[in-house]
Design an enzyme around this catalytic site. Structure first.
Site, PDB file in Angstrom:
ATOM      1  CB  ILE A 191     -11.165  -2.353  -3.352  1.00 56.57           C
ATOM      2  CG1 ILE A 191      -9.914  -2.291  -2.469  1.00 56.57           C
ATOM      3  CG2 ILE A 191     -12.169  -1.284  -2.920  1.00 56.57           C
ATOM      4  CD1 ILE A 191      -9.100  -1.016  -2.632  1.00 56.57           C
TER       5      ILE A 191
ATOM      6  CG  ASN B 170     -12.880  -0.242  -7.221  1.00 56.72           C
ATOM      7  OD1 ASN B 170     -12.277   0.237  -6.268  1.00 56.72           O
ATOM      8  ND2 ASN B 170     -12.617  -1.464  -7.699  1.00 56.72           N
TER       9      ASN B 170
ATOM     10  CB  SER C 155      -5.047   6.197  -3.822  1.00 58.33           C
ATOM     11  OG  SER C 155      -3.883   5.746  -3.156  1.00 58.33           O
TER      12      SER C 155
ATOM     13  CE1 TYR D  58      -3.070   3.893  -8.647  1.00 62.38           C
ATOM     14  CE2 TYR D  58      -2.229   4.947  -6.652  1.00 62.38           C
ATOM     15  CZ  TYR D  58      -3.143   4.115  -7.277  1.00 62.38           C
ATOM     16  OH  TYR D  58      -4.141   3.523  -6.534  1.00 62.38           O
TER      17      TYR D  58
ATOM     18  CE  LYS E 238      -6.457   5.603  -7.997  1.00 62.58           C
ATOM     19  NZ  LYS E 238      -7.817   5.097  -8.284  1.00 62.58           N
TER      20      LYS E 238
ATOM     21  CB  THR F 196      -5.810  -5.405  -4.046  1.00 62.87           C
ATOM     22  OG1 THR F 196      -4.978  -4.282  -4.335  1.00 62.87           O
ATOM     23  CG2 THR F 196      -6.820  -5.038  -2.961  1.00 62.87           C
TER      24      THR F 196
END
Length: 291
Positions: A43, A119, A184, A199, A203, A233
Site C-alpha cells: 500500500i 502507513n 483497517s 491488531y 486499528k 500485500t
C-alpha cells in the site's frame, strides 16, 4: 490556539475553500512534499507512486529493507520526474521520527511538509489471545501497539507541529496540511476466521486518534484515515488459502483488492479536493459484509 470554546462551540470560518472551481487542478500535488511511512512495497509504495504522479516530491520510509526501499525510490524518481528518497525510520521511536523529519527530510525537501501518510503497520499472526504463554502474548501485543498506534501518534505529533508552523508563517503555496493514517476495516469489525484481537484494537485506536486530531487541528490541517479491507500485500501472507477463501465468501466483489486500487482514496485525502473533508474513516473493502 483552540478553535473550540469552553462551551464546546466551534469558531466560525476557521478554514477557507479552494479558489479554483475546476476539479482536476484540486487533485494536483505539484510542488508539495509528502512523507509515506512503510513504503517499500504494498500500500505504501502504491500511495507514494500516486502522489509522485500527481506532482509531489516524496520521502519514503522503511524499517529494514534498505536495498528494496532505495530501488523503489529510484524507480519513482525516474518514472515521474520528482524527488524521491528513502529513509530508514523506526516509527515506534519518537526521537527517530522527529529527527528523520526535522534534521533530514525538511532540509532536503525545500523546507516544507504538506502531506504525511502514517502507513507503517505489523500484523498479529499468533491466533487467540489466550493461547500460548502470557508473557509471549503480552510482548507481541506491545509490539503491535508500539508500531500501529503509538507510531501513528508520534508521526502525527511531528507532522502537526510543522503544519501549524507553516500555516502561522504563511508558507508560500501551503494551504492546509493533510495527515492520513492507514487504519483497517479491522478497526470497525471483528475478522474471522483468523483471530487478531491486538491488531483490531490497534486499528480502532488509530481511527479514533485521527478523528480527535481532526478537531484539534482545524485551521491548519486535515486528519483522516483510510481503512482498507483485504488487500494483496505481504502483511497477509501468513494466512493460508482456506482462510482467504473464507474472506472472499464475505466480500461482495469476491476478491481481495490490489494496492493500486487505494491510490485514489489517498490522493483525494491528500489534495485540495478534500478541502471540506476531515475526521473521516474512508473504508475501501469491496463491500465486505461483517459478521
Amino acid at each position: 490556539m483552540s478553535h473550540v470554546s469552553p462551551a464546546g462551540l466551534f469558531a466560525h470560518d476557521s478554514t477557507a475553500p479552494p479558489a479554483s472551481n475546476r476539479v482536476l487542478p484540486l487533485f494536483s500535488l505539484a510542488g508539495k512534499t509528502a512523507i509515506v511511512s512503510g513504503a517499500t512495497a504494498g500500500i505504501g509504495y502504491a500511495v507514494a507512486q500516486g502522489f509522485a504522479e500527481a506532482g509531489a516530491n516524496v520521502a519514503i520510509w522503511y524499517n529494514s529493507k534498505k536495498e528494496q526501499a532505495e530501488t523503489a525510490a529510484a524507480e519513482i524518481e525516474k518514472e515521474f520526474g520528482v524527488k524521491c528518497k528513502a529513509y530508514q525510520v523506526n516509527v515506534a521511536s519518537f526521537p527517530a521520527v522527529s529527527s528523520a523529519v526535522n534534521d533530514h527530510i525538511l532540509p532536503e525537501f525545500n523546507s516544507r511538509l504538506d502531506i504525511f501518510v502514517a502507513n507503517s503497520g505489523i500484523a498479529w499472526e499468533d491466533g487467540p489471545m489466550l493461547d500460548g504463554a502470557a508473557e509471549d502474548r503480552i510482548k507481541r501485543y506491545k509490539q503491535i501497539i508500539d508500531t500501529n498506534l503509538d507510531g501513528t501518534f508520534y508521526c502525527a505529533r511531528v507532522a502537526g507541529e510543522i503544519f501549524r508552523r507553516q500555516k502561522q508563517e504563511g508558507l508560500e503555496g501551503f494551504t492546509y496540511g493533510s495527515f492520513i493514517a492507514t487504519a483497517s476495516m479491522s478497526g470497525s469489525i471483528v475478522n474471522i476466521p483468523q483471530l487478531q484481537t491486538a491488531y483490531n484494537a490497534s486499528k480502532a485506536g488509530v481511527i479514533h486518534l485521527v478523528k480527535s486530531l481532526a478537531v484539534e487541528w482545524v485551521g491548519f490541517a486535515r486528519a483522516n484515515t483510510v481503512s482498507p479491507g483485504y488487500i494483496v500485500t505481504e502483511i497477509s501472507k501468513f494466512c493460508d488459502e482456506g482462510t482467504k477463501r473464507a474472506w472472499r465468501d464475505k466480500i461482495p466483489m469476491g476478491r481481495e483488492g490490489m494496492p493500486n486500487e487505494l491510490k485514489g482514496a489517498y490522493l483525494y485525502l491528500a489534495s485540495d479536493a478534500a478541502s471540506y473533508t476531515t475526521g473521516i474513516d474512508l473504508v475501501v473493502d469491496g463491500g465486505y459484509c461483517a459478521p
